[in-house]
Design an enzyme around this catalytic site. Structure first.
Site, mmCIF file in Angstrom:
data_model
loop_
_atom_site.group_PDB
_atom_site.id
_atom_site.type_symbol
_atom_site.label_atom_id
_atom_site.label_comp_id
_atom_site.label_asym_id
_atom_site.label_seq_id
_atom_site.Cartn_x
_atom_site.Cartn_y
_atom_site.Cartn_z
ATOM 1 N N ARG A 87 8.892 4.724 7.207
ATOM 2 C CA ARG A 87 8.892 3.282 7.505
ATOM 3 C C ARG A 87 9.999 2.556 6.735
ATOM 4 N NH1 ARG A 87 3.720 1.580 8.725
ATOM 5 N NH2 ARG A 87 3.029 3.084 7.161
ATOM 6 N N TYR A 88 10.226 2.999 5.503
ATOM 7 C CA TYR A 88 11.239 2.382 4.648
ATOM 8 C C TYR A 88 12.333 3.428 4.417
ATOM 9 C CZ TYR A 88 7.046 -0.359 3.519
ATOM 10 O OH TYR A 88 5.912 -1.098 3.590
ATOM 11 N N ARG A 91 11.982 6.233 1.381
ATOM 12 C CA ARG A 91 10.750 6.977 1.095
ATOM 13 C C ARG A 91 10.037 7.364 2.384
ATOM 14 N NH1 ARG A 91 8.775 1.056 -0.302
ATOM 15 N NH2 ARG A 91 11.005 0.846 -0.050
ATOM 16 N N CYS A 100 -10.743 14.163 3.311
ATOM 17 C CA CYS A 100 -10.858 13.527 1.997
ATOM 18 C C CYS A 100 -12.094 14.062 1.304
ATOM 19 C CB CYS A 100 -11.004 12.014 2.151
ATOM 20 S SG CYS A 100 -9.615 11.256 3.005
ATOM 21 N N CYS A 104 -14.394 6.545 2.852
ATOM 22 C CA CYS A 104 -14.620 5.136 2.540
ATOM 23 C C CYS A 104 -14.937 4.414 3.853
ATOM 24 C CB CYS A 104 -13.362 4.560 1.906
ATOM 25 S SG CYS A 104 -12.700 5.615 0.590
ATOM 26 N N CYS A 107 -11.961 2.577 5.479
ATOM 27 C CA CYS A 107 -10.687 3.309 5.486
ATOM 28 C C CYS A 107 -9.739 2.810 6.574
ATOM 29 C CB CYS A 107 -10.958 4.791 5.697
ATOM 30 S SG CYS A 107 -9.451 5.755 5.889
ATOM 31 N N ARG A 109 -7.311 4.516 7.697
ATOM 32 C CA ARG A 109 -6.940 5.640 8.589
ATOM 33 C C ARG A 109 -8.202 6.307 9.107
ATOM 34 N NH1 ARG A 109 -2.436 7.190 4.800
ATOM 35 N NH2 ARG A 109 -0.681 5.960 5.573
ATOM 36 N N ASP A 269 -7.113 -3.926 5.615
ATOM 37 C CA ASP A 269 -6.408 -3.809 6.895
ATOM 38 C C ASP A 269 -7.357 -4.014 8.071
ATOM 39 O OD1 ASP A 269 -3.812 -3.148 5.863
ATOM 40 O OD2 ASP A 269 -4.661 -1.224 5.253
ATOM 41 N N ASP A 306 -0.300 -5.271 4.447
ATOM 42 C CA ASP A 306 0.459 -4.455 5.389
ATOM 43 C C ASP A 306 0.472 -5.201 6.711
ATOM 44 O OD1 ASP A 306 1.696 -1.739 5.207
ATOM 45 O OD2 ASP A 306 -0.037 -1.451 3.873
ATOM 46 N N LYS A 313 4.836 -3.545 4.134
ATOM 47 C CA LYS A 313 3.947 -4.168 3.148
ATOM 48 C C LYS A 313 4.704 -5.303 2.468
ATOM 49 C CE LYS A 313 1.483 -0.995 0.836
ATOM 50 N NZ LYS A 313 2.359 0.039 1.335
HETATM 51 S S1 SF4 Z 1 -9.337 5.211 2.087
HETATM 52 FE FE1 SF4 Z 1 -9.427 6.702 3.793
HETATM 53 S S2 SF4 Z 1 -7.802 8.162 3.347
HETATM 54 FE FE2 SF4 Z 1 -8.249 7.082 1.428
HETATM 55 S S3 SF4 Z 1 -9.837 8.317 0.390
HETATM 56 FE FE3 SF4 Z 1 -10.912 6.749 1.570
HETATM 57 S S4 SF4 Z 1 -11.371 7.795 3.512
HETATM 58 FE FE4 SF4 Z 1 -9.739 9.002 2.545
#
Ligand code: SF4
Length: 341
Positions: A87-88, A91, A100, A104, A107, A109, A269, A306, A313
């Protein structure tokens, strides 16, 4: 054992039996995992416990608002090949795995991570590393996904060596929750794997509530820092978890005490089914003003947003300086008094 099933949540007292059907509907859609270290932190007697809120599924996750999207920060728009987001200019993200240690509930993603999601194949990894080697402007490689620290020390060490062998790559940054959610995994072999000749390694720790920084988590972070790996933090501003000045103050102080420099406080997000977690930007700015009045510069994170669609960001304020005219400005102090400059 890591909790992975709604029935285990009920059996362990993290949810009442009458919620089982709802939990199952959510878990069918979005991955569920709570490690023993985190399960031990949840206060079952406290409704709205901030640790439970981050990890125990909620039926509200099945409500998607019109502005939410599967790829909220626009990774796909900047992905020239599998596993790379560029994206940048200087990096890239390298997404080695799509799993994971914990999942979360907010999340960003969440449509891309979960058990059974494939890691990069040998050929895909070769191609991704070939892309990095072919772009001399890439100075930093950021391992994310997924949580790169779910990989074995041996596998991670191999990848780190290959990245660090690219002459123009000077920094490798890993984003992880492992030191907090599975501190026992921060072992000497893992620490050796993280360091590779030719590039400096940084670890960005994701934690959102001061209670996550337990004695075991602090010890795991100390092992990293003592091994010569600088750490920075990243947190997400979450309604009902850390959307008050006192909690954020305690979280940032805990990071600094652990020798982790507070880095990012992300505005949540537009991930699907997460509107119950999102604050307004105005609320986020007010909290940042409160932190500015309470904490030293060392403990200040940058509040960042973002831009949906993949535009990157940016700092989300608040602003303390208003330009007026050619050379003048009005500057606000931490008590909100304005001064001419
Ligand atoms: S935010 Fe998403 S990618 Fe990051 S640890 Fe939690 S579940 Fe995994």
């Amino acid at each position: 054992m890591t909790i992975r099933l709604p029935s285990e949540l009920v059996a362990d007292g993290f949810a009442p039996p009458e919620k089982l059907a709802d939990l199952a509907r959510v878990a069918e859609r979005y991955a569920l995992a709570i490690t023993p270290a985190l399960a031990g932190l949840i206060d079952r007697s406290q409704p709205g416990d901030p640790i439970a809120r981050q990890f125990v599924p909620d039926i509200a996750e099945l409500t998607t608002t019109p502005d939410e999207r599967a790829d909220p920060i626009g990774d796909n728009a900047h992905s020239p090949l599998e596993g790379i987001v560029h994206r940048y200019p200087d990096r890239v993200l390298l997404k080695l795995v799509n799993v994971c240690a914990v999942y979360c509930r907010f999340c960003f993603r969440r449509e891309m991570v979960g058990p059974g999601r494939k890691a990069l194949s040998v050929h895909q990894l070769d191609a991704a590393l070939g892309y990095i080697a072919a772009h001399p402007e890439i100075w930093e490689v950021i391992l994310t996904g997924g949580d790169p620290l779910v990989l074995s020390a041996r596998r991670l060490g191999e990848v780190m060596k290959r990245i660090a062998a690219v002459a123009h790559v000077k920094i490798v940054r890993l984003h992880t929750r492992v030191p907090v959610v599975s501190p026992e995994k921060v072992t000497p072999p893992l620490l050796r794997a993280l360091k590779a000749r030719g590039a400096a390694t940084y670890v960005a720790l994701h934690a959102n509530h001061p209670r996550e920084l337990t004695a075991a988590a602090r010890a795991a972070c100390a092992r990293m820092v003592d091994a010569g790996i600088p750490m920075v933090s990243q947190s997400v501003l979450l309604r009902g978890v850390n959307d008050d000045a006192q909690t954020l103050d305690a979280l940032m102080r805990a990071f600094v005490e652990c020798r982790i420099k507070p880095y990012y406080l992300h505005h949540a997000d537009l991930a699907p089914g997460t509107s119950h977690f999102r604050t307004t930007i105005a609320e986020g700015q007010a909290l940042m003003r409160a932190l500015r009045a309470r904490l030293s510069g060392l403990a200040q994170p940058a509040y960042v947003l973002d831009i949906p669609g993949g535009y990157g960001k940016v700092p989300a304020g608040p602003q303390y300086v208003d330009m007026c005219g050619e050379a003048g400005a009005v500057v606000e102090d931490i008590a909100a008094t304005k001064h001419r400059y």
